[in-house]
Design a protein around this motif. Sequence first.
Motif, mmCIF file in Angstrom:
data_model
loop_
_atom_site.group_PDB
_atom_site.id
_atom_site.type_symbol
_atom_site.label_atom_id
_atom_site.label_comp_id
_atom_site.label_asym_id
_atom_site.label_seq_id
_atom_site.Cartn_x
_atom_site.Cartn_y
_atom_site.Cartn_z
ATOM 1 N N ARG A 1 -31.675 9.040 -15.602
ATOM 2 C CA ARG A 1 -32.691 9.028 -14.548
ATOM 3 C C ARG A 1 -33.820 8.047 -14.867
ATOM 4 N N GLN A 2 -34.147 7.933 -16.141
ATOM 5 C CA GLN A 2 -35.152 6.931 -16.514
ATOM 6 C C GLN A 2 -34.645 5.529 -16.180
ATOM 7 N N ALA A 3 -33.359 5.293 -16.426
ATOM 8 C CA ALA A 3 -32.780 3.976 -16.131
ATOM 9 C C ALA A 3 -32.753 3.715 -14.625
ATOM 10 N N LEU A 4 -32.418 4.755 -13.829
ATOM 11 C CA LEU A 4 -32.412 4.588 -12.379
ATOM 12 C C LEU A 4 -33.791 4.196 -11.863
ATOM 13 N N GLU A 5 -34.807 4.819 -12.399
ATOM 14 C CA GLU A 5 -36.173 4.556 -11.947
ATOM 15 C C GLU A 5 -36.588 3.112 -12.190
ATOM 16 N N ARG A 6 -36.120 2.528 -13.278
ATOM 17 C CA ARG A 6 -36.513 1.143 -13.563
ATOM 18 C C ARG A 6 -35.465 0.140 -13.083
ATOM 19 N N GLY A 7 -34.459 0.604 -12.327
ATOM 20 C CA GLY A 7 -33.473 -0.299 -11.731
ATOM 21 C C GLY A 7 -32.387 -0.748 -12.671
ATOM 22 N N ALA A 8 -32.261 -0.113 -13.828
ATOM 23 C CA ALA A 8 -31.206 -0.478 -14.781
ATOM 24 C C ALA A 8 -29.950 0.322 -14.432
ATOM 25 N N ASN A 9 -29.261 -0.124 -13.385
ATOM 26 C CA ASN A 9 -28.173 0.675 -12.822
ATOM 27 C C ASN A 9 -26.966 0.787 -13.744
ATOM 28 N N ARG A 10 -26.668 -0.271 -14.469
ATOM 29 C CA ARG A 10 -25.529 -0.206 -15.387
ATOM 30 C C ARG A 10 -25.769 0.830 -16.478
ATOM 31 N N GLU A 11 -26.953 0.803 -17.081
ATOM 32 C CA GLU A 11 -27.276 1.782 -18.114
ATOM 33 C C GLU A 11 -27.328 3.191 -17.525
ATOM 34 N N ALA A 12 -27.861 3.314 -16.303
ATOM 35 C CA ALA A 12 -27.936 4.619 -15.653
ATOM 36 C C ALA A 12 -26.544 5.191 -15.441
ATOM 37 N N ALA A 13 -25.631 4.364 -14.937
ATOM 38 C CA ALA A 13 -24.270 4.834 -14.680
ATOM 39 C C ALA A 13 -23.588 5.278 -15.966
ATOM 40 N N MET A 14 -23.778 4.524 -17.037
ATOM 41 C CA MET A 14 -23.146 4.894 -18.309
ATOM 42 C C MET A 14 -23.677 6.231 -18.819
ATOM 43 N N SER A 15 -24.985 6.423 -18.786
ATOM 44 C CA SER A 15 -25.573 7.664 -19.297
ATOM 45 C C SER A 15 -25.201 8.855 -18.423
ATOM 46 N N LEU A 16 -25.298 8.689 -17.106
ATOM 47 C CA LEU A 16 -25.016 9.804 -16.200
ATOM 48 C C LEU A 16 -23.538 10.168 -16.208
ATOM 49 N N ALA A 17 -22.672 9.172 -16.288
ATOM 50 C CA ALA A 17 -21.235 9.469 -16.362
ATOM 51 C C ALA A 17 -20.910 10.223 -17.643
ATOM 52 N N ALA A 18 -21.520 9.818 -18.744
ATOM 53 C CA ALA A 18 -21.296 10.537 -20.001
ATOM 54 C C ALA A 18 -21.804 11.970 -19.904
ATOM 55 N N ALA A 19 -22.962 12.172 -19.259
ATOM 56 C CA ALA A 19 -23.509 13.524 -19.089
ATOM 57 C C ALA A 19 -22.582 14.380 -18.238
#
Length: 1002
Positions: free
Chosen positions: A430-448
Amino acid sequence: MRQLTVPLVGRDDELALLRDALVTAREGRGRTLLLAGAGGIGKTRLALTLADHAARSGWNVALGRAYPVETGVPYAPFADALVPLLRRLEPGALAVLTRGATAELSQLFPALHPRDEPPTPAARGGSAELKARVLWNFSEFLGRFAARQPLLLILENLQYADASSLELLHFVARQLGAQRVLILGTYNDSERDGNPTLRATEQSLLSIGAAVTHTVRPLGKSAVDELLRRMFGAIDTALGEFAALLYGWTRGNPFFIEETLKSLVSSGALQERAGTWHGWQLESLELPSSIRDALLARLDRLSPAARSVAELAAVIGTRAAHDILRSVSGLEPAALVTSIDELRHAHVFEESDEGAIVYDFAHPMMRDAAYGALGLARARVLHGRIAEALEMLYGARASAHAPELGYHYARSAARELQPKAAAYLVAAGRQALERGANREAAMSLAAALDVIDSAGGDAAIDSQATLVTDLARARQRLGEYSAAEALWHRARKDAERRSEYARMATCDRQLGLGEYWRGRFKEALEHYDRGLEVAARAGDDAATVRLRVARGICLQALGRPAEGRAELERALGIAGALHDPLLLARAHRTLLLYFLWAGETERARAHAQETLVLAERGGQHLLAWSAHWALAVLAGLTGNAAEMSRHLRECDRLVEALRSPIARVWTAELELHYRWATGDWNGALALAERTIALTRSLQQRSLLPRILTWTAIVHCGRGETEIAKRYLDEAWQLAGGAEETPHTADQLSLVQVYTGLTTYHTTLGEWQEAIRYGEAGLALADRTGYVVWAVYRLIPALVEGYLRLVNLERAAELGARLRADSERLGHTLGIAWADATEALIAPLRGDIERSVELLTRAVKELDAVPFVPDAARLRRELARRKAQTGDRDGALRDLREAHDVLTRLGARLELEGAREQLRELGARPPVRPQGEGAAGLTRREAEIAAMVAQRKSNKDIARALRISPRTVSTHLSNIFGKLGVQSRGELTDYARKAGLSSEVVH
């Protein structure tokens, strides 16, 4: 696949140093030079380059190496270098050179002693006296040997040299004096301290001025760029971000660069097709086995404690602070410092002070090698240990380190740690989504989500509700529509189970957007309509605005502009009543796009300004980007290149902030137009290749046909019609031109594909086909309201077809429409094309003077835009008309200017036409300017290359040009070097692609 040759770049200083040393030694001032540097840094390449230069300059060259398994063999590197050289001497000559001291020389090199003779007793005296005589006589022998022919003695890998060899090196270096000898030694500075004798030898020689040490550094970024350009014949824009990726991965180490590139070529990641290399769109690089083996050999030489610290740092994965290493290593402070010192001296770690002491691997590859050697089980244990130690170290600040903690907990083996893994991964995503880092967001959220799904139960289901939505949003922003679609369906099903209508409407809208971006407009409308029903049940006006905005732009794409406009204006009214700036910005942005395609330029600009103000006030980078994108389109369509460039720069800035690959490819479409129009055709094609690949991977079906079309138009300009046809065939299929129900196709893309097909058939001179496609495209533009695209190239291409068929009535009718629409739109390009239309009709009606006047004005207008390709083409027409009026000098000036531009563009067909016009006027076509590739050949070289392409032998070429076959061979060697080809067959292919085969001797 041809063998790749890695060029020597970025070493001008070193080569100058070595050649200066060679000159000095030849003049009778012997020198010793030591090259130091990390493994793979290029010391051997420099030494071999010097050896080749010296051999061609008449030097004797002796090259020897020390090996780690031969450290106990006395004088091994000297013997390796000199024995092959000395064996070529006659025994009598060797005796003369040694002045009877052959026995002493045999003490150094036993291999020189004849096998069928008994050992020669050494001279009398004690061992110290004997050694002194041996060293002295050897030094004197070298001087006498080099007096006849200067000697370059290269001794490589001195870090492995035995003590006797280093002692001999020290003695000889002190005695060189007036001898014509250059000694070049190399060593790996990360291993120098492991050989105390080498360290002492170097320090002693430096202190008395008997040697100079030069440290070879890694290549800089510009040198890596140059290496890629020369190795692959690629231009900067084709390489894109790959050069930066390669430099960051290898840190400029030439061995790492070479092995990585060879691995990419052998694996097919980089491929050569039709003389051009493709595959530069890589996001990461893998470690080649050759480099892994070399790096693991370095790690194997570490002490157990230092190796353990390196492994921990590899698992940490980022710059490791000293405090963190102390927390996780379990070593006593003194033992940790000792291990780190060892790692620094071995060039495994680099140390820096960033407010705290931090360590990083000297090369990213070293980290990968160390991590890969751990094995899965040990790596998981270390991840868990590091995660717990870091969490304890961070304490109350742990949430601020969610990405780091989530990374380690997720990779740990312990099941009891998985809840923590999920919590930190969700926070990181969610922190990555907020700053527009979509690739990092997808990796973290998919792992979660994987962790939560594996846990199962009601608690897991409750935890998934918003997580699935967040992950779907990240996937969609990345263009991963299939994965996002599955997640949105899952989220909608969950929302329906809970009767959460607002969330259902959001899911419907997102599902519709996914279909829209893939060019499936009918399916998108179905999702929007269902979403509007749900939003009405929920009484959610905000959701209604978003859905109507999306529905309106979809209707326009289907060629139903009136319905689309009605939807958009309703959305704007609701948004205004809600006083929601973000919703207002969305509505204005969509109306901006509507009026842009409809050609209502002033209304489009007004909505763009509203969008920008609201977006910037709310910090909405995506909305701001879309406004600048639309304004760049508007500037390009109306011929304002400066304004287009300014908005493109803003788009690039916002893309970097957004880190959005979708925004990147949509921006690249405009840059492709800009490069094509301003004459950077090499850059346009390079950009197109990598954008097409990225657009495919992002499934941007509505964008891809347009990029394919304009890439094809550039290829048409170069006369590469077969390539253009392949692109246009695919664009036609993707845009829905072949569908039985074309009203469901992407009408905007289809109008542009018609433009591309009209241009293609015009290039081939197939005027009837050009008119057929042009009229169909114009009818579609009129029916759907895409007026601006009718003005932009479609009508001009159609006019050309009618003029070629001498249908002046229809050409004049279209020209009048072109002028009227262009003046209404403020379309500078259209007005210039309208002038050109009248100018081309005028001579067919007998008014050549009027034609010259209008063509002169049109060329001036196109130059002012600038619109380079069309200006050059019209200059040819202007020259033809001037010649008809008797203004030969004016015609020649215009033709030569057009020739220069067309040469730079690579516009083969137009260029040949310009050259033929020059010949018709009795003028010699200009020689192509010096430069890279084919343009870098002299006139004589170009003539020879053309004859080789015509399958002529060296004797035939010599006879035709009245030169000797030997001169032809010399020219061919120069041509091969300039063009980077290895054979006559490769030269033939190159010459034909570059248009050299059309060169003839005049």
